[in-house]
Design an enzyme around this catalytic site. Structure first.
Site: not given
Length: 621
Positions: A35, A144, A195, A381, A420, A553, A555, A558
């Site tokens: 998600h 979330h 949250s 959710e 939800y 890419d 990592s 970066t």
């Protein structure tokens, strides 16, 4: 787009069947989304999501299905006898409830049984081989992955992804991210109202709290009300929250000693969620509804507001929006308005079928049990209290039929996405989560009833007698992408990968190296897979006169930015944020891309790569 929606389930199952026969089936395969909100979109077949993500992208769909298949194939090939250990513990300081006023609608007697308005418990499974060597882990925790907010345009796995990254980096020493044998999976749970932005909602213009039932500010309204994470920016917040999750998982993993033993069982049904009769008690029934989204759905949340200044907690419609909707999409029926009350309907998606149904009617319900552990695969959710009610009901149902003391885990966002699911009481307040409870006020009760049926079937060994239910539709001719594929062009006198802005000759640790190239659309790399990464950071090893790849890419050090210009022109900028751990020496950054070009009426996609000049990293000047 939310990376959580699976029209792919049937596609994956078909491919599995043709490769492995009856080993992997609809009842024993769960596809669960983490998600993150920072991922490619456009791979879900129902119109609501297709419109939100700029059209259906067959390229993204194919890439996702192929990636899921590949991961199952790798796992299958590496399968070996082993043991599973389980552990549980509370994670503190990582979450807040983002709709606390809705939570307070739940009965006082029920709330009194819990010390918090979020579920803090992490459940972790540790997997080892028969020698006790580490194989992997899966853990469930309700949060979330929205530490990265909706101003972010970088593909990113967010806080749970960072936890996974840290764990795997530690276990896969010497491997690049995503390439070692050890897998650490951080799965979603009942995160509906949870949250990670733990400083809570504040008005970004005045700094005052906007933790009110409407999440709105005196000046500027709801779009000013945003919840902040603990870091100085969202990337930093993602790492802080991710590290908290990782640290708890590390601790639980190290001390896990309770072995999970016993038989494996699974049960799955498809259900028409628009037409479930719910028994409220022995004499009264209620029904689920055709899907609809309420006004507060458009308001968004404190983690990411809507763009049209709707407010949360709206229980009456607005004549202007109602008339715009009526003219564009037709009027919602009296039946759907009555069924969904007190939700004021913004979009009567269940009554819209052009070009395809806007929301699913047929939904998966599924349970897998392993000894005393039951994993419930939830197609959306669940809020905190919804999850508690479902876990308790499923545990009770198992116990009634002789399976005592089951540990029930909620695995969120599984198989199909249905937004939800709030409790009946939370639904009355019509904040974002309630407005997005698409099948109406009795949605949770319907799921509880359906999951009880599955639990009873497993406990009484009657899974074979369960009906499979109505099969979900598969749509041909999905809405074409609203974004056409354009041919990539390099400016006159240049070619793809040419350096437009080179690196400096010398950097210190802690600084940022930045190189800009003549670029091509990164989406091409989903079709031509010559290169497995967009970039590498490489260090020169003098002893062997070779270049060693230090980062790719995936990592966290970066970043890859793509800037689109006109007529197929674009630039790619690669950054390396040099970590304190970087060894002094000579380095280079390389760019790997694919460009689309027209050739005899059909497009071909060609790989290219670029190796600009080197630079030095020093610890001090």
């Amino acid at each position: 787009g939310d990376s959580k929606t699976f029209a792919w389930r049937s596609d994956v199952l078909n491919r599995l069947q043709s490769k492995y026969g009856s080993m992997y089936r609809r009842d024993n395969v769960i596809l669960s989304g983490t998600h993150t909100h920072s991922a490619p979109a456009g791979y879900f077949q129902y119109s609501t999501f297709v419109i939100a993500s700029g059209g259906f992208s067959n390229r993204t769909f194919e890439y996702m299905v192929a990636g899921i298949m590949k991961s199952i194939e790798i796992a299958h090939a590496n399968m070996k006898p082993g043991k599973i250990f389980i552990n549980k513990g509370n994670v503190d300081g990582a979450q807040i409830n983002r709709s606390p006023s809705s939570y307070l609608q739940n009965p006082q007697s029920e709330r009194a049984r819990y010390s918090s308005n979020t579920d803090k418990e992490m459940v972790l499974l540790k997997m080892v081989d028969l020698n006790g060597d580490d194989l992997g882990l899966i853990s469930w925790f309700a949060i979330h992955p929205v530490s990265m907010n909706n101003s972010n345009h970088l593909v990113n796995s967010d806080n749970v992804g960072y936890a996974s990254y840290l764990f795997e980096q530690e276990k896969n020493k010497g491997y690049l991210p995503g390439e070692g044998p050890y897998v650490a999976a951080f799965a979603s749970s009942n995160l509906g109202d949870v949250s990670p932005n733990i400083l809570g909602p504040h008005c970004i213009n005045t700094g005052e709290s906007c933790d009110n039932a409407n999440s709105t500010c005196p000046i500027g309204g709801p779009s000013m009300c945003i919840a902040a994470g603990p870091g100085q920016d969202m990337l930093n917040s993602t790492q802080i929250i991710g590290r908290i999750i990782y640290e708890k998982a590390k601790e639980l993993y190290a001390s896990a000693s309770q072995e999970v033993t016993g038989p494996l069982a699974s049960a799955h049904q498809w259900v028409n969620m628009t037409d479930v009769t719910v028994w409220l008690n022995s004499t009264h029934t209620a029904k689920t509804c055709k899907p609809a989204l309420g006004y507060s759905f458009a308001a968004g949340t404190i983690d990411g507001f809507g763009t049209l200044n709707f407010t949360q907690g709206t229980t009456v419609g607005d004549p202007l929006w109602d008339s715009i909707r009526d003219q564009a999409l037709g009027k919602p029926s009296e039946e759907i308005k009555e069924c969904q009350k007190p939700k004021p309907i913004l979009l009567h998606t269940g009554e819209l079928s052009k070009p395809h149904p806007w929301h699913p009617d047929i939904v998966d319900v599924q349970i897998i049990t392993l000894g005393f552990l039951a994993i419930t695969a939830i197609p959306g959710e669940f809020t905190t209290m919804s999850g508690r009610r479902l876990r308790e009901a499923v545990q009770e149902e198992f116990a009634t039929y002789g399976m005592l003391n089951m540990t029930v885990v909620i695995s969120g966002l599984c198989n199909v996405y249905t937004h939800y699911i709030t409790t009946y009481e939370e639904y009355q307040a019509q904040r974002y989560e309630a407005a997005s409870t698409i099948y109406g006020p009795h949605t949770l009760s319907a799921y509880i009833q359906l999951f009880r049926v599955l639990a009873k079937a497993i406990a009484t060994d009657t899974v074979a007698n369960l009906s499979s239910g109505p099969e979900p539709p598969f749509f041909k001719g999905l809405m074409a992408p609203l974004i056409p594929n354009t041919v990539d062009r390099a400016p006159v006198g240049t070619t793809f990968g040419d350096v437009l802005q080179p690196a400096n000759p010398k950097y210190r640790v802690g600084e940022v190296v930045e190189v800009t190239f003549v670029g091509a659309n990164p989406k091409n790399s989903a079709e031509n897979k010559t290169h497995q990464t967009f970039l590498t950071v490489e260090k020169y090893e003098a002893t062997s006169a070779t270049w060693k790849i230090m980062h790719n890419d995936a990592s966290w050090e970066t970043r890859f930015y793509w800037h689109k210009g006109l007529w197929g022109h674009s630039n790619a900028t690669i950054q390396w944020h040099i970590p304190d751990t970087a060894q002094p020496g000579t380095y280079r950054i390389r760019y790997f891309g694919h460009n689309r070009k027209k050739s005899f009426l059909k497009a071909v996609i060609l790989p290219f790569e670029s190796t600009p000049s080197t630079f030095d990293v020093v610890t001090t000047w």
